[in-house]
Structures are given as structure tokens and as C-alpha cells.
Design a protein around this motif. Structure first.
Motif, PDB file in Angstrom:
ATOM      1  N   GLN A 201       0.850  -1.189   0.000  1.00  0.00           N
ATOM      2  CA  GLN A 201       0.000   0.000   0.000  1.00  0.00           C
ATOM      3  C   GLN A 201       0.889   1.245   0.000  1.00  0.00           C
ATOM      4  O   GLN A 201       2.011   1.224   0.506  1.00  0.00           O
ATOM      5  CB  GLN A 201      -0.932   0.001   1.211  1.00  0.00           C
ATOM      6  N   PRO A 202       0.412   2.350  -0.560  1.00  0.00           N
ATOM      7  CA  PRO A 202       1.239   3.542  -0.712  1.00  0.00           C
ATOM      8  C   PRO A 202       1.333   4.367   0.565  1.00  0.00           C
ATOM      9  O   PRO A 202       0.662   4.095   1.562  1.00  0.00           O
ATOM     10  CB  PRO A 202       0.514   4.315  -1.815  1.00  0.00           C
ATOM     11  N   TYR A 206       1.770   3.914   4.719  1.00  0.00           N
ATOM     12  CA  TYR A 206       2.564   2.735   4.398  1.00  0.00           C
ATOM     13  C   TYR A 206       3.753   3.128   3.541  1.00  0.00           C
ATOM     14  O   TYR A 206       3.899   4.277   3.127  1.00  0.00           O
ATOM     15  CB  TYR A 206       1.677   1.697   3.719  1.00  0.00           C
ATOM     16  N   SER A 207       4.615   2.150   3.248  1.00  0.00           N
ATOM     17  CA  SER A 207       5.917   2.459   2.656  1.00  0.00           C
ATOM     18  C   SER A 207       5.923   2.492   1.139  1.00  0.00           C
ATOM     19  O   SER A 207       6.881   2.994   0.543  1.00  0.00           O
ATOM     20  CB  SER A 207       6.954   1.428   3.123  1.00  0.00           C
ATOM     21  N   GLY A 208       4.881   1.946   0.491  1.00  0.00           N
ATOM     22  CA  GLY A 208       4.909   1.904  -0.970  1.00  0.00           C
ATOM     23  C   GLY A 208       6.050   1.029  -1.457  1.00  0.00           C
ATOM     24  O   GLY A 208       6.329  -0.031  -0.926  1.00  0.00           O
ATOM     25  N   HIS A 209       6.723   1.497  -2.528  1.00  0.00           N
ATOM     26  CA  HIS A 209       7.889   0.813  -3.097  1.00  0.00           C
ATOM     27  C   HIS A 209       7.601  -0.642  -3.462  1.00  0.00           C
ATOM     28  O   HIS A 209       8.398  -1.544  -3.177  1.00  0.00           O
ATOM     29  CB  HIS A 209       9.101   0.926  -2.166  1.00  0.00           C
ATOM     30  N   SER A 210       6.450  -0.854  -4.089  1.00  0.00           N
ATOM     31  CA  SER A 210       6.173  -2.185  -4.650  1.00  0.00           C
ATOM     32  C   SER A 210       7.314  -2.566  -5.592  1.00  0.00           C
ATOM     33  O   SER A 210       7.863  -1.718  -6.305  1.00  0.00           O
ATOM     34  CB  SER A 210       4.846  -2.175  -5.395  1.00  0.00           C
ATOM     35  N   LEU A 211       7.648  -3.854  -5.598  1.00  0.00           N
ATOM     36  CA  LEU A 211       8.838  -4.317  -6.311  1.00  0.00           C
ATOM     37  C   LEU A 211       8.558  -5.598  -7.084  1.00  0.00           C
ATOM     38  O   LEU A 211       7.828  -6.470  -6.601  1.00  0.00           O
ATOM     39  CB  LEU A 211       9.957  -4.647  -5.317  1.00  0.00           C
ATOM     40  N   VAL A 212       9.169  -5.705  -8.238  1.00  0.00           N
ATOM     41  CA  VAL A 212       9.309  -6.974  -8.942  1.00  0.00           C
ATOM     42  C   VAL A 212      10.803  -7.235  -9.057  1.00  0.00           C
ATOM     43  O   VAL A 212      11.539  -6.423  -9.635  1.00  0.00           O
ATOM     44  CB  VAL A 212       8.666  -6.951 -10.338  1.00  0.00           C
ATOM     45  N   VAL A 213      11.260  -8.348  -8.489  1.00  0.00           N
ATOM     46  CA  VAL A 213      12.681  -8.683  -8.447  1.00  0.00           C
ATOM     47  C   VAL A 213      12.895 -10.035  -9.099  1.00  0.00           C
ATOM     48  O   VAL A 213      12.101 -10.965  -8.898  1.00  0.00           O
ATOM     49  CB  VAL A 213      13.197  -8.701  -6.988  1.00  0.00           C
ATOM     50  N   ASP A 214      13.977 -10.153  -9.878  1.00  0.00           N
ATOM     51  CA  ASP A 214      14.212 -11.413 -10.568  1.00  0.00           C
ATOM     52  C   ASP A 214      15.091 -12.345  -9.721  1.00  0.00           C
ATOM     53  O   ASP A 214      15.564 -11.959  -8.645  1.00  0.00           O
ATOM     54  CB  ASP A 214      14.760 -11.165 -11.979  1.00  0.00           C
TER      55      ASP A 214
END
Length: 254
Positions: A201-202, A206-214
Motif C-alpha cells: 500500500q502507498p 505505508y511504505s509503498g515501493h512495490s517491487l518486482v525482483v528477478d
């Protein structure tokens, strides 16, 4: 499927359940194979320590039903968080529901009794059995927020075949919190050679910073702390290459 197109919806849930259900239709993008909403999207936690039991719903209730309708209409699989009644009427589960092309239910194992919070006062912990689901030929393991701080859950999911870890969250803002979030998301990806989709959540709460990591720890997409949707494509070739390059799972001795 050689690749999986994913979208992470970084958007705040509110205190009105009906309004949050409407957001599912408004915010679920077309064209993704997997869409991930944050933790507690059916209804926000409210003030710290609030009683959330009046907002608990069955996994075939209004929120999950709408989630399934939207997922079916978009031709995708959607993950989102809600509160679900448990055997203790005053302490519901913190639950993820998966609807659409795949279906599953995961009840948060590790409750946020940390950083001055006592989630276990208001919520019940789920069973410790790892939960996985197949999405487009990729095996996806389910975790929620504070679960991220427990590497044994991620490893248990990977031992059962997970190639992608999905982590919906409402990661409370504060000193060091974004740094912890980014470090832990990347660590879970690197040590397990898996993709990690961490949808928060933003801000400002909240902290936000949604991530997609490989699987080698490269960040494929990252949000800031504002409401947004991020997208990425997960390629099986990237996963296979990472596991050949860093065969840490095969090299374990303990």
C-alpha cells in the motif's frame, strides 16, 4: 507458458468495504496474466489496534466474489487481501484470496507483533502449511507482509516448487522501513533463485515501493510511495539461467 505478464497495484484501501470492492474493477488492468493487490485491500486496518472483526468476510463473500468476477472479465488471475472469520470471533484471519485463472486461499502465518504493534491481539494466525498455486505454468507461493521477515517460509515454498513468491503487504512507514523492505524482498529472491512480486500500500501511512525482483536480485520494476501500477514480464529463461548460474538450492548441505 514461457513468460508471465504481471501487474502490481499499489493503491490504498479505505474503511468502506463497498468502495474498496469498486476499486477492484477500476484498478485491475487488462493484459496481465497475474495481478497483485496489497494486503487488507477489502478493508484497511484502521487505527492501530482497531477491532477488524466486524469487517471479516467468508472467502465466498462479497469481496472474493467481486474479485472473481473482475478476474474472469479481464481473463487474468488476481490476488488481494481481506479479513476472514476464524474460530475466534474476535480475531479473524488476515487472508489472501486468489481468483480467476487459478484459485487459492492463504491465511497469514506470521502476525506483526513487532515495531510496537500487536497484530495478534486482533488477528488469528493461519496454519503453517505453505500455499502454492499454478498461474500460467509458473508455480506461485503466497506470503503476506510480515512473512517476508521469515526466510524459512520462503524456503518451504521453494522446496515445494515455488518459482514466484507473491507478497501483498501493508508495510507500515517509519525509519529504516523502506530499506528493510527492499533488502528483504531482494534477499528472498536471491537466496531462493525465484521471482518476487511484492505489492504494498502507498504512503503516507505505508511504505509503498512495490517491487518486482528477478532470481538474481535485479529489480525489474519499482514504485515510489505514491499510488500507481507497475508491470513486468517474468521469463522462464531468466529463472533457468539464474538457477544454473547460482545453484544454491542444489548446493545446500543442511
Amino acid at each position: 507458458m514461457a513468460s508471465l505478464h504481471v501487474a502490481l497495484v499499489q493503491h490504498a484501501s479505505g474503511l468502506e468495504s463497498e468502495a474498496n470492492r469498486r476499486l477492484l474493477d477500476q484498478l485491475t488492468p487488462a493484459g496481465a496474466d497475474l495481478v497483485v493487490f496489497p494486503e487488507a485491500f477489502a478493508r484497511d486496518f484502521g487505527e492501530a489496534g482497531s477491532d477488524v472483526s466486524p469487517y471479516a468476510e467468508a472467502v465466498d463473500g462479497a469481496f472474493a466474489t467481486e474479485l472473481g468476477r473482475v478476474a474472469g472479465e479481464r481473463g487474468t488471475t488476481v490476488v488481494a487481501g481481506m479479513f476472514e472469520p476464524s474460530a475466534d470471533p474476535e480475531r479473524p484471519f488476515n487472508t489472501l484470496v486468489v481468483r480467476g485463472g487459478a484459485e487459492a486461499t492463504y491465511r497469514k502465518i506470521h502476525l506483526y507483533d513487532s515495531f510496537g504493534y500487536r497484530e495478534s491481539d486482533r488477528l488469528a494466525a493461519g496454519p503453517t502449511d505453505p500455499v502454492l498455486v499454478d498461474v500460467g505454468g509458473f508455480t506461485v507461493g503466497l506470503m503476506t507482509c510480515y512473512d517476508l521477515r521469515f526466510p524459512e517460509l520462503a524456503r518451504a515454498l521453494v522446496d515445494r516448487g515455488a518459482e514466484v513468491l507473491v507478497v501483498p503487504a501493508a508495510w507500515v512507514a517509519g525509519p529504516r522501513k523502506v530499506d528493510h523492505w527492499r533488502t528483504l524482498v531482494r534477499a528472498r529472491a536471491i537466496e531462493n533463485t525465484v521471482f518476487v512480486l511484492a505489492a504494498g500500500q502507498p504512503g503516507p501511512r505505508y511504505s509503498g515501493h512495490s517491487l518486482v525482483v528477478d532470481p538474481l536480485g535485479d529489480v525489474l520494476a519499482e514504485a515510489d510511495d505514491d499510488a500507481t501500477v507497475i508491470t513486468a514480464t517474468l521469463d522462464r529463461e531468466t529463472l533457468d539461467t539464474a538457477r544454473r548460474t547460482n545453484p544454491s538450492l542444489a548446493n545446500r548441505r543442511m
